[in-house]
Design a protein around this motif. Structure first.
Motif, PDB file in Angstrom:
ATOM      1  N   GLY A 327       0.848  -1.194   0.000  1.00  0.00           N
ATOM      2  CA  GLY A 327       0.000   0.000   0.000  1.00  0.00           C
ATOM      3  C   GLY A 327       0.877   1.234   0.000  1.00  0.00           C
ATOM      4  O   GLY A 327       2.010   1.202   0.495  1.00  0.00           O
ATOM      5  N   ASP A 328       0.384   2.281  -0.591  1.00  0.00           N
ATOM      6  CA  ASP A 328       1.171   3.513  -0.668  1.00  0.00           C
ATOM      7  C   ASP A 328       1.031   4.314   0.617  1.00  0.00           C
ATOM      8  O   ASP A 328      -0.060   4.412   1.191  1.00  0.00           O
ATOM      9  CB  ASP A 328       0.713   4.340  -1.866  1.00  0.00           C
ATOM     10  CG  ASP A 328       0.973   3.608  -3.173  1.00  0.00           C
ATOM     11  OD1 ASP A 328       1.725   2.611  -3.138  1.00  0.00           O
ATOM     12  OD2 ASP A 328       0.419   4.015  -4.206  1.00  0.00           O
ATOM     13  N   LEU A 329       2.150   4.890   1.055  1.00  0.00           N
ATOM     14  CA  LEU A 329       2.176   5.670   2.299  1.00  0.00           C
ATOM     15  C   LEU A 329       2.526   7.124   1.995  1.00  0.00           C
ATOM     16  O   LEU A 329       3.189   7.406   0.994  1.00  0.00           O
ATOM     17  CB  LEU A 329       3.244   5.089   3.246  1.00  0.00           C
ATOM     18  CG  LEU A 329       2.936   3.715   3.846  1.00  0.00           C
ATOM     19  CD1 LEU A 329       4.179   3.124   4.484  1.00  0.00           C
ATOM     20  CD2 LEU A 329       1.825   3.814   4.877  1.00  0.00           C
ATOM     21  N   PRO A 330       2.097   8.026   2.868  1.00  0.00           N
ATOM     22  CA  PRO A 330       2.452   9.431   2.633  1.00  0.00           C
ATOM     23  C   PRO A 330       3.928   9.682   2.930  1.00  0.00           C
ATOM     24  O   PRO A 330       4.536   8.976   3.736  1.00  0.00           O
ATOM     25  CB  PRO A 330       1.570  10.180   3.634  1.00  0.00           C
ATOM     26  CG  PRO A 330       1.326   9.198   4.718  1.00  0.00           C
ATOM     27  CD  PRO A 330       1.297   7.844   4.086  1.00  0.00           C
TER      28      PRO A 330
ATOM     29  N   MET B 208       7.959   3.669  -0.066  1.00  0.00           N
ATOM     30  CA  MET B 208       6.647   4.170   0.367  1.00  0.00           C
ATOM     31  C   MET B 208       5.572   3.873  -0.673  1.00  0.00           C
ATOM     32  O   MET B 208       4.404   4.076  -0.421  1.00  0.00           O
ATOM     33  CB  MET B 208       6.707   5.692   0.596  1.00  0.00           C
ATOM     34  CG  MET B 208       7.837   6.139   1.497  1.00  0.00           C
ATOM     35  SD  MET B 208       7.693   5.472   3.144  1.00  0.00           S
ATOM     36  CE  MET B 208       6.608   6.677   3.875  1.00  0.00           C
ATOM     37  N   THR B 210       4.360   0.884  -2.813  1.00  0.00           N
ATOM     38  CA  THR B 210       4.543  -0.540  -3.127  1.00  0.00           C
ATOM     39  C   THR B 210       3.407  -1.107  -3.968  1.00  0.00           C
ATOM     40  O   THR B 210       3.498  -2.246  -4.415  1.00  0.00           O
ATOM     41  CB  THR B 210       4.667  -1.365  -1.829  1.00  0.00           C
ATOM     42  OG1 THR B 210       3.553  -1.048  -0.998  1.00  0.00           O
ATOM     43  CG2 THR B 210       5.957  -1.061  -1.101  1.00  0.00           C
TER      44      THR B 210
END
Lengths: 360, 274
Positions: A327-330, B208, B210
Motif C-alpha cells: 500500500g502507498d504511504l504518505p 513508500m 509498493t
C-alpha cells in the motif's frame, strides 16, 4: 427474495457460522462448535441449489425495481428479514443489522461458479498486526501518520481472479559485439567482432493471475502476488461465510491482455538472457505472440484495509494466504529534506576529509 | 753475513707479499655463493648458470652471497660486508666493474643490494632496487629461498634489459608544486554528496509506494518451461584499431629519481630485513 440467500447456521444451536482460516473449518460464533467444509456443504447443498434457482427464476422474470435500475440488488436477510442492498456482483456479505454472514449462491453457480478457491489462512488480527509492522522502518513516514491514523475499515474479500495458462512464441534478433584490447609497448590494439544473434523458442506459463473485479485496484492486486497454488481447493460456498465475495464483472477476454503483456515481456527477457559472452547486445527485431489456454476462474483471499489521514484515504491490501502487505504511504517533505541534507552533508564531509588526507 | 741474511728475509717477505696479492686477485667467487646451506646443489647450480648468462649478456655481474653472520667477516654493517665482498673479490665486469650483488646474513635476517659501476648504477636505480627487493622479500618471508633468489636474478635481468634499451626503471618525481585540497575538490565532494543524498532519499521514497502493477510473469514459468528452438550466433566482421599511448618520456616539469651514490667505492645500496 429471502430465498435467494443462504445463512450458514450452526446445526447445534443455529448460531451464525464463519470460516476459520487457521483451523480450515466453519466455526459457530455462539457455541464454539466446528464443522468441516464437507459437512456444511452436504447440509446446505439443497438449500443453496434452491436459492440459486430462485435467483435464476427472478432474473428470467425480468422484474425490475429501483435497486436494479441503480445497478444494485436487493435481498432479504433470512435471519432478521432486513433488506440487504448489494452490488450486482456481490456473492457473499454480512447483514448490517444482525451481522449474520449471508451467501448468494446464485451468484456463484452454474456458469458463474468458480473452479477453485484459496481459503483465507490469515485473520483480521494478523492483518492489523501486519499493517502496524508495515509502518516500521520507513524513515520518510510522517510520525503523526502512524500515531494518529486508525483503520477505518478492514474486510476480508474473496476476489475473483482469472488464472491464465499459455505459451509464448518468441523470435528475436540481436546485434552483438565482442571487444578485446591488447597493449604491446606503447600501442593499444582494439579488436571488435560483430555478430548477428538469433534466438527463437517457446516459454510456457501457468496460472498468471489477473483480478476480474472492477472494484479492486489492479496495482494492489498485482503487488500482493504470488499465491501458493498448491493450496487451491475445488470451489465451495462453505469457504465464504464470514468474508465478502464478489462474482467477476470482467470476463476472461477483457482481462487477458494484461496476462499476455506480462507473458510477452517475460518471454522476451528470457530469450535475451540466453545471449551471453558479448561486450554489448542490442535487440534488432522482436516478435512475441501468446497462445492462451482456457482460463481458470478462482477466488483468492485478500484483506483490504483502509485508513484516513489528513483528509486523504490510504488503501492497503494483504494477501490472505501469505500475509504479504502492500500500500502507498504518505511522504513527509520535512523528513525527506532532512535525510537529503544529512546524507549529502555526511558524504561530502567524509569524502572531503579522505581527499584532503590523500592529497596532502 | 748479517746483511746478506736480512736481504734474503726481505726478498722472501716480498715474494710472500706478491704471492698473497696474486692469490687474492685471482680468488673468484661464484655467481651464487650459499654458505648458510639454504639451497640444494641443483638449485644453486641452476641459479648460478642463469646469473652467469645474464652477466655475460649485459656485461654486468649478478651475484648472491649468503652467510650465517656477516660480523664474522667485517666490522660494520651488512652494507659494509656486501661492499667488501664485491671489491675484495674483484667482482663486477668491464672497466667500471659493473655489477649488482645481493648480500644476506641469516642470523639477523639482514639483506643488502649493492650496485656498482656506470651501467650498474644506471640500471639499478634506487627505485629499481626497491622494486627488486619487493620482488623477493615476499618469498623470503615464507622461507622460499630458491624462489626469492630466482626472482632476484630474473628481475635483475629485466632491470638490465630496460637499462640497455635506455629506459631504466625509475620513479617520476614532479617538480610542480603538490596539489592541495581546494575549491574544485570541495565542489566534487559536494556534487558526489548531493547525488548520494538524492539517491538515498529516492530509494526511501520507493519504499513508500509498493502498490505497483506487474509487468513480468517470470514466477509463473514452470520448471522446464523454456524451450530454445533456435540459437545461432553468426560472425559478421572484425574491426581492428590501434592507437599509441603517450610515453612518459614526453613529460615535462619533473625528473626521474635516479640513483644516489653512497660510499667511497662509487656504489649504491638498498638494505633491510627479510
Amino acid at each position: 427474495m429471502a430465498d435467494q440467500i443462504s445463512n450458514y447456521q450452526c446445526p447445534s444451536c443455529t448460531g451464525p457460522l464463519h470460516f476459520d482460516g487457521k483451523s480450515g473449518k466453519l466455526q459457530c460464533d455462539y457455541c464454539g462448535s466446528s464443522f468441516s467444509v464437507q459437512e456444511i456443504e452436504a447440509l446446505y447443498r439443497e438449500k443453496d441449489e434452491a436459492a440459486a434457482q430462485a435467483q435464476a427464476k427472478e432474473e428470467q422474470g425480468g422484474e425490475s425495481n429501483w435497486a436494479q435500475a441503480q445497478g444494485l440488488k436487493a435481498y432479504n436477510c433470512p435471519s432478521c428479514g432486513a433488506e440487504l442492498i448489494c452490488d450486482e456482483s456481490t456473492a457473499a456479505t454480512s447483514c448490517p443489522y444482525c451481522g449474520n454472514p449471508s451467501i448468494v449462491p446464485g451468484q456463484l453457480s452454474d456458469m458463474l461458479k468458480p473452479d477453485y478457491v484459496i481459503p483465507f489462512k490469515l485473520g483480521k488480527e494478523e492483518a492489523k498486526a501486519a499493517l502496524k509492522k508495515y509502518y516500521q522502518g520507513k524513515p520518510l513516514l510522517p510520525k503523526a501518520f502512524s500515531r494518529e491514523n486508525h483503520i477505518e475499515e478492514i474486510k476480508g474479500v474473496y476476489v475473483p481472479f482469472w488464472l491464465y495458462d499459455g505459451t509464448a512464441e518468441a523470435d528475436m534478433s540481436f546485434q552483438a559485439t565482442r571487444t578485446t584490447s591488447v597493449t604491446l609497448g606503447d600501442t593499444v590494439t582494439t579488436t571488435t567482432e560483430y555478430y548477428n544473434v538469433h534466438r527463437a523458442g517457446t516459454v510456457r506459463f501457468e496460472k498468471i493471475p489477473v483480478d476480474a473485479s472492477k472494484k479492486m485496484p489492479d496495482a494492489h492486486m498485482d503487488a500482493i502476488e504470488p499465491y501458493d497454488y498448491d493450496e487451491l481447493k475445488p470451489f465451495s460456498t462453505a469457504y465464504l461465510p464470514g468474508f465478502l465475495a464478489d462474482k467477476y464483472d470482467q470476463g476472461p477476454d477483457a482481462c487477458s491482455e494484461r496476462a499476455e503483456t506480462r507473458a510477452q515481456n517475460t518471454a522476451a527477457d528470457l530469450m535475451a538472457q540466453t545471449v551471453g559472452g558479448y561486450t554489448s547486445v542490442s535487440p534488432t527485431e522482436k516478435h512475441v505472440s501468446v497462445r492462451r489456454g482456457k482460463p481458470i476462474y478462482a477466488l483468492l483471499p485478500v484483506w483490504m484495509l483502509s485508513t484516513r489521514w489528513a483528509g486523504k484515504n490510504y488503501l492497503f491490501a494483504m494477501n490472505g494466504q501469505t500475509g504479504k502487505l502492500i500500500g502507498d504511504l504518505p511522504v513527509s517533505g520535512g523528513r525527506a529534506l532532512a535525510w537529503f541534507a544529512g546524507v549529502s552533508a555526511g558524504v561530502t564531509a567524509v569524502l572531503s576529509v579522505l581527499m584532503a588526507l590523500f592529497m596532502n | 753475513m748479517k746483511k746478506k741474511a736480512l736481504i734474503s728475509l726481505l726478498l722472501l717477505l716480498s715474494l710472500l707479499c706478491c704471492l698473497t696479492v696474486s692469490v687474492h686477485a685471482e680468488a673468484r667467487l661464484d655467481y651464487v655463493n650459499d654458505y648458510a646451506g639454504l639451497l640444494s646443489d641443483y638449485e644453486r647450480q641452476s641459479l648460478s648458470e642463469e646469473a652467469a648468462q645474464l652477466s655475460e649478456q649485459y656485461d654486468c655481474g649478478v651475484y648472491i652471497v649468503i652467510v650465517g653472520d656477516y660480523r664474522e667477516f667485517v666490522n660494520g654493517n651488512i652494507e659494509t660486508f656486501t661492499e667488501e665482498v664485491f671489491h675484495s673479490y674483484g667482482l663486477g665486469r668491464g672497466e667500471s666493474e659493473n655489477g649488482v650483488i645481493l648480500g644476506m646474513s641469516m642470523d639477523d635476517r639482514d639483506y643488502d643490494i649493492y650496485a656498482h659501476g656506470d651501467f650498474g648504477n644506471y640500471a639499478f636505480t634506487d627505485y629499481g632496487k626497491e622494486q627488486l627487493a619487493d620482488s623477493f622479500l615476499d618469498n623470503f618471508r615464507r622461507n622460499d629461498w630458491a624462489g626469492g633468489f630466482r626472482d632476484f636474478v630474473e628481475n635483475s635481468g629485466e632491470l638490465m634489459r630496460r637499462a640497455r634499451n635506455g629506459e631504466p626503471l625509475d620513479q617520476w618525481i614532479s617538480d610542480e608544486p603538490e596539489e592541495h585540497f581546494g575549491v574544485i575538490e570541495l565542489f566534487i565532494c559536494l556534487i558526489v554528496g548531493l547525488i548520494t543524498g538524492g539517491a538515498t532519499v529516492s530509494g526511501m521514497k520507493k519504499q513508500m509506494k509498493t502498490a505497483v502493477e506487474q509487468t513480468r510473469a517470470s514466477g509463473y514459468v514452470p520448471k522446464g518451461g523454456v524451450n530454445l528452438r533456435v540459437q545461432s550466433d553468426q560472425f559478421v566482421n572484425r574491426v581492428v584499431t590501434s592507437h599509441r599511448i603517450r610515453r612518459e618520456q614526453n613529460r615535462s616539469g619533473g625528473h626521474y629519481r635516479g640513483t644516489t651514490i653512497s660510499g667511497s667505492h662509487g656504489g649504491s645500496h638498498h638494505s633491510g630485513k627479510f
